[in-house]
Write an enzyme that holds these catalytic residues in place. Structure first.
Site, PDB file in Angstrom:
ATOM      1  N   HIS A 372       0.889  -1.223  -0.022  1.00 11.73           N
ATOM      2  CA  HIS A 372       0.349   0.191  -0.366  1.00 11.73           C
ATOM      3  C   HIS A 372       0.903   1.386   0.456  1.00 11.73           C
ATOM      4  O   HIS A 372       0.050   2.091   0.110  1.00 11.73           O
ATOM      5  CB  HIS A 372      -1.307   0.138   1.761  1.00 11.73           C
ATOM      6  CG  HIS A 372      -1.864  -0.128   1.178  1.00 11.73           C
ATOM      7  ND1 HIS A 372      -3.045  -0.411   0.188  1.00 11.73           N
ATOM      8  CD2 HIS A 372      -2.028  -2.231   1.788  1.00 11.73           C
ATOM      9  CE1 HIS A 372      -4.092  -1.297   1.181  1.00 11.73           C
ATOM     10  NE2 HIS A 372      -3.710  -2.475   1.289  1.00 11.73           N
ATOM     11  N   ARG A 564      -5.093  12.150   6.031  1.00 16.78           N
ATOM     12  CA  ARG A 564      -4.959  12.081   6.636  1.00 16.78           C
ATOM     13  C   ARG A 564      -3.488  12.790   6.887  1.00 16.78           C
ATOM     14  O   ARG A 564      -3.039  13.955   6.017  1.00 16.78           O
ATOM     15  CB  ARG A 564      -3.715  10.801   6.924  1.00 16.78           C
ATOM     16  CG  ARG A 564      -2.994  10.760   8.077  1.00 16.78           C
ATOM     17  CD  ARG A 564      -2.022   9.084   7.552  1.00 16.78           C
ATOM     18  NE  ARG A 564      -1.933   8.254   6.342  1.00 16.78           N
ATOM     19  CZ  ARG A 564      -0.904   8.174   6.520  1.00 16.78           C
ATOM     20  NH1 ARG A 564       0.132   8.431   7.250  1.00 16.78           N
ATOM     21  NH2 ARG A 564      -0.955   7.393   5.358  1.00 16.78           N
ATOM     22  N   THR A 671      -8.639   6.538  -2.077  1.00 18.44           N
ATOM     23  CA  THR A 671      -9.862   5.640  -1.633  1.00 18.44           C
ATOM     24  C   THR A 671     -10.714   7.046  -1.707  1.00 18.44           C
ATOM     25  O   THR A 671     -12.282   7.181  -2.395  1.00 18.44           O
ATOM     26  CB  THR A 671     -10.313   4.873  -0.852  1.00 18.44           C
ATOM     27  OG1 THR A 671      -9.792   5.081   1.209  1.00 18.44           O
ATOM     28  CG2 THR A 671      -9.586   3.143  -1.039  1.00 18.44           C
TER      29      THR A 671
END
Length: 827
Positions: A372, A564, A671
């Protein structure tokens, strides 16, 4: 002999439940009075929420049992999704939606004098994740249940989730998120499946009964892993999968001898130490103790989960593992669960007496690894001394895996010692490190990235040596999100409009949204589309006023960046643009102005100094902008505190412009970009992660592109001169002057010098200055486009219509077709 025949009831034959509103109302009443023991109607909404949740859970139970039974009877291949994070959010609304009980539940609550939205808001977010990784895992398990795939999720039941974020004087302040403080209606403890997990001790060699030299792990300090199961319902298909979360516990409650001697703290020390493992999501690993706890968590998850899978196998098949690899697959969600490779080897060899080659054949055919990240520093490495102290038997196995792997490299590239050094699982240096991503690749039969660019960059860069050795292992699986939560649940007005227009097939087949394309030119449909967006913007405006005390005008463009807080995600570039707009307003450059409300939200890691300083900058700029009468409604800026799943459910349906502005080549996928697209927002973004595929789907003309490409970013570093870039751009120079003169920190001189130095540094890896002008120009294009509302709404509809690729249903179908090869299980 009595003339009466004795009748025995089957304990499993529970009476059927009614799905009518009257039946639900009776269930709520029953649980309120008899399960919860509430004696008066005036009790807090918390008990009413619990009564509703228990009632809905009742309706999941029968299907949950039937799903487990069907999986057992079919005895087909199963997959296990191991993830250190599951950012589930709230469960009640999702369960009601997937059970198809929306109308009945709403009416039942109304008949009881209760409000549906108030009940939903009573539930705590299950914040067992940091961001995209954990939320992706939550979407994955939802889609697997909807597709009827036999997939079990495994994670950790953290007592404290991601911290709650408060803003104090513009700074991030963290406080514990004790999400379990009021209990968790949705989980069932399964103590009968508790596992023993080993730490410490040493490896001992011995001869077995056949004289074969074997190894065993002795003198370990054990903890218990106690499973708690959560039902994961598919959409209106009665399939209910399981998310099993492990809680750590001590093997003995306390040392009775210490207690009797009057040493109470010492008597419970082992209990406390054991429970620390599942206490906090992401402990601060800046210290040695924090690093140790993080490694303990990773092994705790891996060992408990694999032992659980082996337990189930042995119960059904005995100790014959000849078909194990054909029937089981473990998907490792990022590098965190990689220790699973060594743990499965240990269990097969030490517990079930398989020889190395047989154990490796099984392990290397059952492990699959999802990467990821493109950031080398995010690929976990553990000091050998720490790994050996905590997991001595596994260190032996890692060394053996590496020795055999290096032998393979030597056969393929004879004499290439440098290649062996580069590819070794053990990194030499002052402190030897175990490269966990390398262990994952060596021990897995499949390695995938999560967007096409990401996967390409992995095989061209980070993992190029491994690709040269095993090209067949590598593949791409572009991420997605579940449209059940991120459209059908969180954007009910738009979802109802879509269903009324093209039917409801899109809820499970998102490609059906392409049927909306002709309606982009239908005046009546567009009018309804605008009304839905307006309703969502008004809802977000109320939330912003409540949380931030700032009034958003729903007529303005809602410009949103929530994720984030990290330098590569470039919230800094966003706030520089806000300063530029502020400067234009102060200079009177406001002809044909497009009013804009900018919302930025996200959490910075507690030890991430620059990220926290960026939050402070955003808040200071917001304080100046929002209180300047010259600015008025032309521009608003807020930093939204404590960003979380339930907040995103309000934010994403209201967005007009979605900020996806990471430095190209740094974001694996993203996403949030998909959630915003589904809900009709237009994207301003770089050619990074899944942005590329979003732009391919929706078309260049419906996407605001800016910035360097990943290839150009690599080239730019060799001769990067941000100060020359700033000096050559009048707008940029004025923005930097406002920052550096202390205009946004008048009582704190030099407060943002670390940020301005980073922007001006030749070594800035995020190239903020390089993309400033392109970004500002793209933002101006967005402002101009927003003025033509008819054209904007057409582009908005196109974004939703072409979002079909970004459903996790498609992602899971891809995983299953290429990696897992499971058969759907019909009830």
């Amino acid at each position: 002999m009595s003339e009466h025949t004795e009748t025995r009831l089957n304990i499993m034959d529970a009476p059927a439940l009614s799905t009518s509103s009257e039946g639900l109302a009776k269930g709520i009443q029953r649980h309120y009075v008899r399960t919860l023991g509430v004696h008066h109607a005036g009790s807090s909404n918390h008990y009413k929420y619990q009564a509703l949740a228990y009632t809905i859970r009742d309706h999941l139970m029968e299907s949950w049992q039937l799903t487990k039974k069907a999986n057992h009877m079919k005895s087909g291949k199963r997959a296990y999704y191991l993830s250190l994070e599951f950012l589930m959010g709230r469960a009640l609304g999702n369960a009601i939606l997937n059970l198809g009980l929306d109308e009945q539940a709403t009416k039942a609550l109304h008949d009881l004098g209760l409000d549906f939205e108030e009940m939903i808001d009573e539930e705590h977010d299950a914040g067992l994740g940091n961001g995209g990784l954990g939320r992706l895992a939550a979407c994955f398990v939802d889609s697997c249940a909807t597709l009827k795939l036999p997939v079990t999720g495994y994670g950790i039941r953290y007592e404290y989730g991601m911290f709650r974020q408060h803003i104090v004087d513009g700074n991030q302040a963290e406080e514990p998120d004790h999400w379990l403080r009021d209990g968790n209606v949705w989980e069932l403890e399964r103590p009968e499946y508790t596992q023993h997990i080993h730490f410490g001790g040493r490896t001992e060699r011995f001869h077995d009964e056949n004289g074969v030299v074997r190894s065993r792990w002795v003198d370990s300090q054990d903890v218990l892993a106690v499973p708690f199961d959560t039902p994961i319902p598919g959409f209106k298909n009665r399939s209910v999968n399981t998310l099993r979360l492990w809680k750590s516990a001590a093997t003995d409650e306390f040392d009775l001898g210490e207690f009797n001697a009057g040493s109470y703290p010492e008597s419970v020390a082992a209990k406390n130490e054991a429970e620390h493992i599942s206490m906090v999501l992401y402990p601060n690993d800046a210290s040695e103790n924090g690093k140790e706890l993080r490694l303990r968590q990773q092994y705790f998850l891996a060992s408990a989960s694999i032992k659980d899978v082996l337990r189930q196998w042995v119960e059904q098949h005995g100790v014959d593992f000849s078909l194990f690899a054909e029937k089981n697959v473990f998907q490792l969600n990022d590098t965190h669960p990689t220790v699973s490779v060594a743990e499965l080897m240990r269990l097969l060899m030490d517990e079930y007496r398989l020889e190395w080659d047989a154990a490796w054949a099984i392990t290397s055919k059952t492990m699959a690894y999802t990467n990821h990240t493109l950031l080398p520093e995010a690929l976990e490495r553990w000091p050998v001394y720490l790994f050996g102290r905590l997991l001595p038997r596994l260190l032996d196995i890692v060394y053996e895996i590496n020795a055999r792997f290096l032998s393979e490299i030597a056969k393929k590239w004879p004499g290439d010692v440098e290649r062996q050094r580069r590819m070794s699982i053990i990194e030499e240096g002052e402190t030897q490190q175990i490269r966990m991503a390398y262990l994952a690749i060596v021990g897995s039969f499949s390695v995938n990235g999560v967007a096409q660019l990401h996967s390409d960059l992995l095989v061209e860069g980070l993992f190029s040596d491994f690709y040269a050795m095993w090209p067949e292992k590598f593949n791409n699986k572009t991420n997605g999100v579940t449209q059940r939560r991120w459209m059908a649940w969180c954007n009910k007005s738009m979802s109802q409009l879509i269903t009324d227009t093209i039917g409801d097939a899109w809820i499970t087949k998102l490609d059906a949204l392409k049927q909306l394309v002709p309606y982009a030119d239908d005046a009546a449909f567009c009018k309804k589309w605008v009304a839905c967006k307006r309703q969502n913007k008004e809802r977000l405006a109320r939330l912003v006023e409540e949380e931030c005390g700032v009034i958003f005008n729903p007529d303005a463009m809602f410009d949103i960046q929530v994720k984030r807080i990290h330098e590569y995600k470039r919230q800094l570039l966003n706030v520089l643009h806000v300063i530029h707009l502020y400067d234009r307003i102060k200079r009177g450059d406001t002809e044909n102005w497009t009013p804009r409300c900018v919302l930025i939200g996200g959490k910075a890691a507690p030890g991430y100094y620059i990220a926290k300083k960026i939050i402070k900058l955003i808040n200071n700029v917001a304080e100046v902008v929002n209180n300047d009468p010259d600015v008025g409604d032309k521009l608003k800026l807020v930093f939204f505190p404590n960003y979380r799943v339930s907040a995103m459910e309000v934010i994403c349906p209201a967005a007009d412009l979605s900020e996806q502005i990471s430095t190209a080549g740094k974001e694996a996928s993203g996403t949030g970009n998909m959630k915003f697209m589904m809900n009709g927002a237009l994207t301003i973004g770089t050619l990074d992660g899944a942005n590329i595929e979003i732009r391919e789907e929706v078309g260049d003309e419906n996407f605001f592109l800016f910035g360097l490409t990943a290839e150009e970013v690599d080239k730019a570093h060799s001769n990067y001169d941000p100060n020359a870039v700033i000096a050559a751009d009048e707008d940029f120079r004025r923005v930097m002057e406002l920052l550096e003169c202390g205009h946004f920190s008048q009582f704190e001189p030099g407060l943002f010098s670390s940020i301005t130095h980073a922007i001006r540094s030749d070594d800035d890896p995020w190239l903020v200055a390089a993309d400033f002008r392109s970004y500002v120009d793209a933002q101006q294009q967005a402002s101009e486009a927003y003025k033509d509302q008819k054209s904007w709404q057409r582009m908005s509809i196109f974004n939703t219509a072409y979002s079909g690729k970004f459903s996790t249903d498609r992602t899971m179908e891809d995983y299953n077709r290429d990696i897992w090869k499971l058969e759907p299980v019909e009830l």
